[in-house]
Structure formats: structure tokens, C-alpha cells
Design a protein around this motif. Structure first.
Motif, PDB file in Angstrom:
ATOM      1  N   ARG A  23       0.824  -1.212   0.000  1.00 54.19           N
ATOM      2  CA  ARG A  23       0.000   0.000   0.000  1.00 54.19           C
ATOM      3  C   ARG A  23       0.858   1.263   0.000  1.00 54.19           C
ATOM      4  O   ARG A  23       0.418   2.312  -0.461  1.00 54.19           O
ATOM      5  CB  ARG A  23      -0.945   0.001   1.199  1.00 54.19           C
ATOM      6  N   LEU A  24       2.081   1.156   0.540  1.00 53.31           N
ATOM      7  CA  LEU A  24       3.014   2.284   0.517  1.00 53.31           C
ATOM      8  C   LEU A  24       3.810   2.336  -0.785  1.00 53.31           C
ATOM      9  O   LEU A  24       4.768   3.081  -0.904  1.00 53.31           O
ATOM     10  CB  LEU A  24       3.972   2.196   1.716  1.00 53.31           C
ATOM     11  N   ARG A  25       3.387   1.516  -1.768  1.00 55.88           N
ATOM     12  CA  ARG A  25       3.984   1.451  -3.099  1.00 55.88           C
ATOM     13  C   ARG A  25       5.434   0.924  -3.077  1.00 55.88           C
ATOM     14  O   ARG A  25       6.267   1.316  -3.881  1.00 55.88           O
ATOM     15  CB  ARG A  25       3.931   2.803  -3.793  1.00 55.88           C
ATOM     16  N   CYS A  26       5.718   0.044  -2.136  1.00 58.48           N
ATOM     17  CA  CYS A  26       7.032  -0.589  -2.072  1.00 58.48           C
ATOM     18  C   CYS A  26       7.043  -1.834  -2.956  1.00 58.48           C
ATOM     19  O   CYS A  26       6.033  -2.517  -3.084  1.00 58.48           O
ATOM     20  CB  CYS A  26       7.365  -0.999  -0.644  1.00 58.48           C
ATOM     21  N   GLU A  27       8.168  -2.108  -3.543  1.00 57.88           N
ATOM     22  CA  GLU A  27       8.332  -3.338  -4.313  1.00 57.88           C
ATOM     23  C   GLU A  27       8.876  -4.399  -3.374  1.00 57.88           C
ATOM     24  O   GLU A  27       9.840  -4.170  -2.650  1.00 57.88           O
ATOM     25  CB  GLU A  27       9.303  -3.117  -5.468  1.00 57.88           C
ATOM     26  N   ILE A  28       8.230  -5.555  -3.370  1.00 61.54           N
ATOM     27  CA  ILE A  28       8.627  -6.642  -2.474  1.00 61.54           C
ATOM     28  C   ILE A  28       9.118  -7.814  -3.304  1.00 61.54           C
ATOM     29  O   ILE A  28       8.484  -8.204  -4.277  1.00 61.54           O
ATOM     30  CB  ILE A  28       7.431  -7.078  -1.603  1.00 61.54           C
ATOM     31  N   GLN A  29      10.248  -8.369  -2.904  1.00 56.66           N
ATOM     32  CA  GLN A  29      10.799  -9.535  -3.597  1.00 56.66           C
ATOM     33  C   GLN A  29      11.179 -10.557  -2.542  1.00 56.66           C
ATOM     34  O   GLN A  29      11.934 -10.258  -1.620  1.00 56.66           O
ATOM     35  CB  GLN A  29      12.024  -9.129  -4.413  1.00 56.66           C
ATOM     36  N   ILE A  30      10.636 -11.760  -2.667  1.00 54.68           N
ATOM     37  CA  ILE A  30      10.961 -12.857  -1.755  1.00 54.68           C
ATOM     38  C   ILE A  30      11.733 -13.895  -2.541  1.00 54.68           C
ATOM     39  O   ILE A  30      11.265 -14.384  -3.566  1.00 54.68           O
ATOM     40  CB  ILE A  30       9.678 -13.467  -1.151  1.00 54.68           C
ATOM     41  N   VAL A  31      12.928 -14.224  -2.062  1.00 53.65           N
ATOM     42  CA  VAL A  31      13.799 -15.176  -2.748  1.00 53.65           C
ATOM     43  C   VAL A  31      14.071 -16.345  -1.808  1.00 53.65           C
ATOM     44  O   VAL A  31      14.482 -16.150  -0.669  1.00 53.65           O
ATOM     45  CB  VAL A  31      15.139 -14.511  -3.156  1.00 53.65           C
ATOM     46  N   ILE A  32      13.835 -17.546  -2.290  1.00 54.78           N
ATOM     47  CA  ILE A  32      14.105 -18.747  -1.506  1.00 54.78           C
ATOM     48  C   ILE A  32      15.221 -19.507  -2.190  1.00 54.78           C
ATOM     49  O   ILE A  32      15.117 -19.861  -3.365  1.00 54.78           O
ATOM     50  CB  ILE A  32      12.841 -19.618  -1.377  1.00 54.78           C
ATOM     51  N   GLY A  33      16.301 -19.740  -1.452  1.00 53.66           N
ATOM     52  CA  GLY A  33      17.468 -20.412  -2.012  1.00 53.66           C
ATOM     53  C   GLY A  33      17.480 -21.890  -1.684  1.00 53.66           C
ATOM     54  O   GLY A  33      16.578 -22.420  -1.019  1.00 53.66           O
ATOM     55  N   PRO A  34      18.520 -22.561  -2.143  1.00 53.55           N
ATOM     56  CA  PRO A  34      18.626 -24.002  -1.897  1.00 53.55           C
ATOM     57  C   PRO A  34      18.846 -24.299  -0.414  1.00 53.55           C
ATOM     58  O   PRO A  34      19.307 -23.449   0.347  1.00 53.55           O
ATOM     59  CB  PRO A  34      19.838 -24.416  -2.730  1.00 53.55           C
ATOM     60  N   GLU A  35      18.509 -25.511  -0.043  1.00 53.38           N
ATOM     61  CA  GLU A  35      18.689 -25.957   1.336  1.00 53.38           C
ATOM     62  C   GLU A  35      20.165 -25.943   1.699  1.00 53.38           C
ATOM     63  O   GLU A  35      21.036 -26.284   0.880  1.00 53.38           O
ATOM     64  CB  GLU A  35      18.126 -27.372   1.470  1.00 53.38           C
ATOM     65  N   LYS A  36      20.457 -25.563   2.933  1.00 51.84           N
ATOM     66  CA  LYS A  36      21.847 -25.587   3.416  1.00 51.84           C
ATOM     67  C   LYS A  36      22.273 -27.038   3.606  1.00 51.84           C
ATOM     68  O   LYS A  36      21.513 -27.873   4.073  1.00 51.84           O
ATOM     69  CB  LYS A  36      21.963 -24.854   4.757  1.00 51.84           C
ATOM     70  N   HIS A  43      19.122 -17.691   6.975  1.00 51.64           N
ATOM     71  CA  HIS A  43      19.033 -16.300   7.383  1.00 51.64           C
ATOM     72  C   HIS A  43      18.071 -15.534   6.489  1.00 51.64           C
ATOM     73  O   HIS A  43      17.665 -16.018   5.449  1.00 51.64           O
ATOM     74  CB  HIS A  43      20.419 -15.644   7.346  1.00 51.64           C
ATOM     75  N   SER A  44      17.720 -14.361   6.939  1.00 50.93           N
ATOM     76  CA  SER A  44      16.857 -13.487   6.132  1.00 50.93           C
ATOM     77  C   SER A  44      17.459 -12.093   6.104  1.00 50.93           C
ATOM     78  O   SER A  44      18.188 -11.703   7.015  1.00 50.93           O
ATOM     79  CB  SER A  44      15.441 -13.444   6.715  1.00 50.93           C
ATOM     80  N   ASN A  45      17.178 -11.360   5.047  1.00 54.96           N
ATOM     81  CA  ASN A  45      17.671 -10.002   4.880  1.00 54.96           C
ATOM     82  C   ASN A  45      16.520  -9.088   4.515  1.00 54.96           C
ATOM     83  O   ASN A  45      15.618  -9.486   3.768  1.00 54.96           O
ATOM     84  CB  ASN A  45      18.709  -9.924   3.752  1.00 54.96           C
ATOM     85  N   VAL A  46      16.559  -7.879   5.023  1.00 55.29           N
ATOM     86  CA  VAL A  46      15.610  -6.847   4.621  1.00 55.29           C
ATOM     87  C   VAL A  46      16.428  -5.673   4.121  1.00 55.29           C
ATOM     88  O   VAL A  46      17.306  -5.172   4.830  1.00 55.29           O
ATOM     89  CB  VAL A  46      14.721  -6.405   5.798  1.00 55.29           C
ATOM     90  N   LEU A  47      16.169  -5.262   2.891  1.00 54.46           N
ATOM     91  CA  LEU A  47      16.892  -4.147   2.299  1.00 54.46           C
ATOM     92  C   LEU A  47      15.938  -2.987   2.057  1.00 54.46           C
ATOM     93  O   LEU A  47      14.825  -3.199   1.600  1.00 54.46           O
ATOM     94  CB  LEU A  47      17.523  -4.555   0.970  1.00 54.46           C
ATOM     95  N   CYS A  48      16.392  -1.803   2.339  1.00 53.97           N
ATOM     96  CA  CYS A  48      15.597  -0.613   2.050  1.00 53.97           C
ATOM     97  C   CYS A  48      16.406   0.234   1.085  1.00 53.97           C
ATOM     98  O   CYS A  48      17.471   0.750   1.442  1.00 53.97           O
ATOM     99  CB  CYS A  48      15.312   0.153   3.332  1.00 53.97           C
TER     100      CYS A  48
END
Length: 50
Positions: A23-36, A43-48
């Protein structure tokens, strides 16, 4: 919403946070990588990007 603006997200679902960001017009991208392969915890990262 006021508690989230103060950085308090306890009790707030991921869906609600994502909805607010959209709603704040942010672009969201969720990336799921291979199993460790080791015992290392994922881990997870949030970038602004402004």
C-alpha cells in the motif's frame, strides 16, 4: 500501525506487514534459495533502497 512505526512487530503477521508495504507502493521480492547442506542456520535479509 503506530507500534510498527516504532519498530514493534510482535503480534503482527507477515501478511499484514507485506500488505502495508504494498500500500506504501514498495516493491517486495521474496527469494528462496537451496537448502543448506551444513548445520548452519538459514538467514533473512531486509533491504531498504531509497
Amino acid at each position: 500501525m503506530s507500534s510498527q512505526l516504532r519498530g514493534q512487530f510482535k503480534g503482527t503477521s507477515e501478511a499484514k506487514i507485506l500488505d502495508c508495504l504494498v500500500r506504501l507502493r514498495c516493491e517486495i521480492q521474496i527469494v528462496i534459495g537451496p537448502e543448506k547442506t551444513s548445520e548452519e542456520v538459514g538467514h533473512s535479509n531486509v533491504l531498504c533502497i531509497t
